[in-house]
Design an enzyme around this catalytic site. Sequence first.
Site, PDB file in Angstrom:
ATOM      1  N   GLN A 176      -3.849 -21.323   2.554  1.00 26.06           N
ATOM      2  CA  GLN A 176      -5.235 -21.216   2.982  1.00 26.06           C
ATOM      3  C   GLN A 176      -5.426 -20.184   4.100  1.00 26.06           C
ATOM      4  O   GLN A 176      -4.624 -20.094   5.029  1.00 26.06           O
ATOM      5  CB  GLN A 176      -5.742 -22.594   3.424  1.00 26.06           C
ATOM      6  N   SER A 229      -9.610 -17.813   8.123  1.00 25.51           N
ATOM      7  CA  SER A 229     -11.066 -17.963   8.335  1.00 25.51           C
ATOM      8  C   SER A 229     -11.524 -19.387   8.024  1.00 25.51           C
ATOM      9  O   SER A 229     -12.596 -19.800   8.456  1.00 25.51           O
ATOM     10  CB  SER A 229     -11.855 -16.959   7.491  1.00 25.51           C
ATOM     11  N   GLY A 230     -10.727 -20.147   7.316  1.00 27.62           N
ATOM     12  CA  GLY A 230     -11.046 -21.546   7.042  1.00 27.62           C
ATOM     13  C   GLY A 230     -11.018 -22.406   8.288  1.00 27.62           C
ATOM     14  O   GLY A 230     -11.528 -23.527   8.281  1.00 27.62           O
ATOM     15  N   GLY A 243     -21.301 -20.017  14.162  1.00 28.00           N
ATOM     16  CA  GLY A 243     -19.907 -20.170  13.743  1.00 28.00           C
ATOM     17  C   GLY A 243     -19.570 -19.315  12.527  1.00 28.00           C
ATOM     18  O   GLY A 243     -20.393 -18.530  12.037  1.00 28.00           O
ATOM     19  N   ASN A 270     -13.056 -18.581   0.588  1.00 25.66           N
ATOM     20  CA  ASN A 270     -13.322 -19.885   1.216  1.00 25.66           C
ATOM     21  C   ASN A 270     -14.645 -19.956   1.958  1.00 25.66           C
ATOM     22  O   ASN A 270     -15.315 -20.998   1.903  1.00 25.66           O
ATOM     23  CB  ASN A 270     -12.168 -20.269   2.152  1.00 25.66           C
ATOM     24  N   THR A 271     -15.067 -18.903   2.643  1.00 22.54           N
ATOM     25  CA  THR A 271     -16.342 -19.041   3.366  1.00 22.54           C
ATOM     26  C   THR A 271     -17.536 -18.711   2.471  1.00 22.54           C
ATOM     27  O   THR A 271     -18.665 -19.010   2.831  1.00 22.54           O
ATOM     28  CB  THR A 271     -16.409 -18.177   4.653  1.00 22.54           C
ATOM     29  N   HIS A 308      -8.659 -18.716  -0.273  1.00 19.04           N
ATOM     30  CA  HIS A 308      -7.671 -19.790  -0.371  1.00 19.04           C
ATOM     31  C   HIS A 308      -7.028 -19.742  -1.762  1.00 19.04           C
ATOM     32  O   HIS A 308      -7.731 -19.708  -2.785  1.00 19.04           O
ATOM     33  CB  HIS A 308      -8.349 -21.162  -0.231  1.00 19.04           C
ATOM     34  N   CYS A 324     -13.259 -26.346   0.889  1.00 16.36           N
ATOM     35  CA  CYS A 324     -13.097 -25.028   0.272  1.00 16.36           C
ATOM     36  C   CYS A 324     -11.933 -24.970  -0.732  1.00 16.36           C
ATOM     37  O   CYS A 324     -12.067 -24.362  -1.801  1.00 16.36           O
ATOM     38  CB  CYS A 324     -12.957 -23.963   1.349  1.00 16.36           C
ATOM     39  N   ARG A 356      -1.412 -23.308   5.985  1.00 12.67           N
ATOM     40  CA  ARG A 356      -2.181 -22.168   6.520  1.00 12.67           C
ATOM     41  C   ARG A 356      -1.282 -20.925   6.496  1.00 12.67           C
ATOM     42  O   ARG A 356      -0.117 -20.998   6.912  1.00 12.67           O
ATOM     43  CB  ARG A 356      -2.606 -22.473   7.966  1.00 12.67           C
TER      44      ARG A 356
HETATM   45  N1  NAP Z   1     -14.587 -22.003   7.510  1.00 13.87           N
HETATM   46  C1  NAP Z   1     -14.516 -22.431   6.218  1.00 13.87           C
HETATM   47  O1  NAP Z   1     -13.924 -21.771   5.344  1.00 13.87           O
HETATM   48  C2  NAP Z   1     -15.192 -23.716   5.812  1.00 13.87           C
HETATM   49  C3  NAP Z   1     -15.232 -24.018   4.456  1.00 13.87           C
HETATM   50  C4  NAP Z   1     -15.855 -25.181   4.028  1.00 13.87           C
HETATM   51  C5  NAP Z   1     -16.441 -26.013   4.955  1.00 13.87           C
HETATM   52  N2  NAP Z   1     -16.373 -25.721   6.288  1.00 13.87           N
HETATM   53  C6  NAP Z   1     -17.045 -26.641   7.211  1.00 13.87           C
HETATM   54  O2  NAP Z   1     -18.212 -25.981   7.726  1.00 13.87           O
HETATM   55  C7  NAP Z   1     -18.478 -26.416   9.064  1.00 13.87           C
HETATM   56  C8  NAP Z   1     -18.498 -25.203   9.993  1.00 13.87           C
HETATM   57  O3  NAP Z   1     -17.208 -24.593   9.990  1.00 13.87           O
HETATM   58  P1  NAP Z   1     -16.929 -23.225  10.790  1.00 13.87           P
HETATM   59  O4  NAP Z   1     -15.614 -22.787  10.311  1.00 13.87           O
HETATM   60  O5  NAP Z   1     -18.082 -22.289  10.696  1.00 13.87           O
HETATM   61  O6  NAP Z   1     -16.837 -23.782  12.325  1.00 13.87           O
HETATM   62  P2  NAP Z   1     -17.089 -22.987  13.698  1.00 13.87           P
HETATM   63  O7  NAP Z   1     -16.841 -21.530  13.543  1.00 13.87           O
HETATM   64  O8  NAP Z   1     -16.305 -23.732  14.725  1.00 13.87           O
HETATM   65  O9  NAP Z   1     -18.682 -23.219  14.002  1.00 13.87           O
HETATM   66  C9  NAP Z   1     -19.211 -24.464  14.365  1.00 13.87           C
HETATM   67  C10 NAP Z   1     -20.719 -24.352  14.627  1.00 13.87           C
HETATM   68  O10 NAP Z   1     -21.217 -25.659  14.989  1.00 13.87           O
HETATM   69  C11 NAP Z   1     -21.966 -25.542  16.225  1.00 13.87           C
HETATM   70  N3  NAP Z   1     -21.824 -26.786  16.986  1.00 13.87           N
HETATM   71  C12 NAP Z   1     -20.694 -27.340  17.486  1.00 13.87           C
HETATM   72  N4  NAP Z   1     -20.984 -28.493  18.140  1.00 13.87           N
HETATM   73  C13 NAP Z   1     -22.336 -28.654  18.064  1.00 13.87           C
HETATM   74  C14 NAP Z   1     -23.252 -29.627  18.556  1.00 13.87           C
HETATM   75  N5  NAP Z   1     -22.829 -30.695  19.239  1.00 13.87           N
HETATM   76  N6  NAP Z   1     -24.555 -29.481  18.277  1.00 13.87           N
HETATM   77  C15 NAP Z   1     -25.006 -28.428  17.561  1.00 13.87           C
HETATM   78  N7  NAP Z   1     -24.192 -27.449  17.078  1.00 13.87           N
HETATM   79  C16 NAP Z   1     -22.874 -27.573  17.330  1.00 13.87           C
HETATM   80  C17 NAP Z   1     -21.359 -24.368  16.944  1.00 13.87           C
HETATM   81  O11 NAP Z   1     -22.308 -23.854  17.891  1.00 13.87           O
HETATM   82  P3  NAP Z   1     -21.878 -23.105  19.274  1.00 13.87           P
HETATM   83  O12 NAP Z   1     -21.482 -21.707  18.921  1.00 13.87           O
HETATM   84  O13 NAP Z   1     -23.130 -23.161  20.073  1.00 13.87           O
HETATM   85  O14 NAP Z   1     -20.748 -23.896  19.857  1.00 13.87           O
HETATM   86  C18 NAP Z   1     -21.105 -23.408  15.763  1.00 13.87           C
HETATM   87  O15 NAP Z   1     -22.319 -22.747  15.444  1.00 13.87           O
HETATM   88  C19 NAP Z   1     -17.386 -27.442   9.394  1.00 13.87           C
HETATM   89  O16 NAP Z   1     -17.868 -28.741   9.145  1.00 13.87           O
HETATM   90  C20 NAP Z   1     -16.255 -27.055   8.443  1.00 13.87           C
HETATM   91  O17 NAP Z   1     -15.394 -28.141   8.178  1.00 13.87           O
HETATM   92  C21 NAP Z   1     -15.789 -24.583   6.734  1.00 13.87           C
END
Ligand code: NAP
Length: 357
Positions: free
Chosen positions: A178, A181-182, A15, A329-330, A244, A151, A237
């Site tokens: 925000q 990419s969040g 992700g 944010n990331t 952000h 974030c 957003r």
């Molecule tokens: N993006 C930001 O700026 C940000 C900032 C702070 C916190 N966060 C938090 O960080 C986390 C990840 O965010 P993201 O933006 O990177 O999300 P994302 O792009 O949707 O990625 C999610 C990841 O989780 C995996 N996944 C989903 N369901 C799963 C399962 N049942 N078992 C194992 N792996 C699973 C996915 O794998 P597959 O590819 O195999 O589906 C993918 O690798 C979230 O909790 C989010 O709230 C994000």
Amino acid sequence: MADTRIPVAILGATGAVGQTFIRLLEGHPWFRVAEVAASGRSAGKPYAEATTHWMEGSMPADVARLTVLACDTAAVRSPLVFSALDSAAAQDLEPAFARAGRFVLSNAKNFRMEPDVPLVIPEVNASHLDLIPYQRAQRGWSGAIVTNANCAATAAAVALAPLHEAFGVRTVFAATMQAISGAGYPGVPSVDIMGNVIPYIGDEEPKIEREMQKMLGRLVGNVVEPAPFVVSAHANRVPVENGHTIVMSIGFDRKPGVDEAIAAVRAWRGAPEVRGLPSAPEIPLRYADEPDRPQPRRDAGLGNGMTVSVGRIREDAILHLKLVAMAHNTIRGAAGGSVLNAELLVARGLLARPGAA
Ligand SMILES: NC(=O)c1ccc[n+]([C@@H]2O[C@H](COP(=O)([O-])OP(=O)(O)OC[C@H]3O[C@@H](n4cnc5c(N)ncnc54)[C@H](OP(=O)(O)O)[C@@H]3O)[C@@H](O)[C@H]2O)c1
């Protein structure tokens, strides 16, 4: 020569945040990405094949070759686990890894507000890591969960830290802008966000309204006493790729002058034990003198994405002062914050130093 760095795993490696971990850990002096894991959709495939949309720069060749593992404690063996799982998956998986004796550095919302789980920005509240023995005793596990904040809450908390220390924050009115990419990948459809503002991000406002007080709170014994202020947040957003922005009006116990507040921000360096860690920026909080800064495009990359920017501290007609804060944010708001937390665990001797017998 043998690679003596600490082997680490990334859960949710495919992700947006997982990819940021991989970019940030390339060439890291203490950690080496030994394992990547994701959902059943990706497990069993080479990482390069499972990650159909690599988002920035080039994928490190040694990670591209790794086979994606299932997020299972029998398959993933590294002692240090960075979790970029979405919250539905984190709920059961993160405790499972802690129970199996691993350090879990989590980005998910699930455990941030648990009383025995540290919610840490190293420069702001490194001391909250002292909750780990209590967490272990409470939960009967030998690992630990350490979380980093939402974030937008991270950007706001770093910006407020020196002001709270010096003048006592009492009231915060906040509105965010925000980055897309969040929302992870593929995130918000381009037809919805281009040339537009979406005045709603699911579950974001409650996180901003509660997490800052825990981070700016004091650890007394085994209890974090939250900082005694209230926050009202509006989350929006906007069509920005990374970074952000959060505008805040702030009321204090003791109203500071504008110059006094700017001086407090400029002087702040955060907890001394964080200085010199591999991912710690030289300046964790930078005050921008220019009247039109900070801006995400120009300032999100400062300190390799780890410096939070503040600008436009000025009088507020309703509360005392107002300002603009901005952070990547990331990086600072997710993967970079987790990596810095892990470095702090090593520096505090909670994880064996790389190369130590
Ligand atoms: N993006 C930001 O700026 C940000 C900032 C702070 C916190 N966060 C938090 O960080 C986390 C990840 O965010 P993201 O933006 O990177 O999300 P994302 O792009 O949707 O990625 C999610 C990841 O989780 C995996 N996944 C989903 N369901 C799963 C399962 N049942 N078992 C194992 N792996 C699973 C996915 O794998 P597959 O590819 O195999 O589906 C993918 O690798 C979230 O909790 C989010 O709230 C994000």
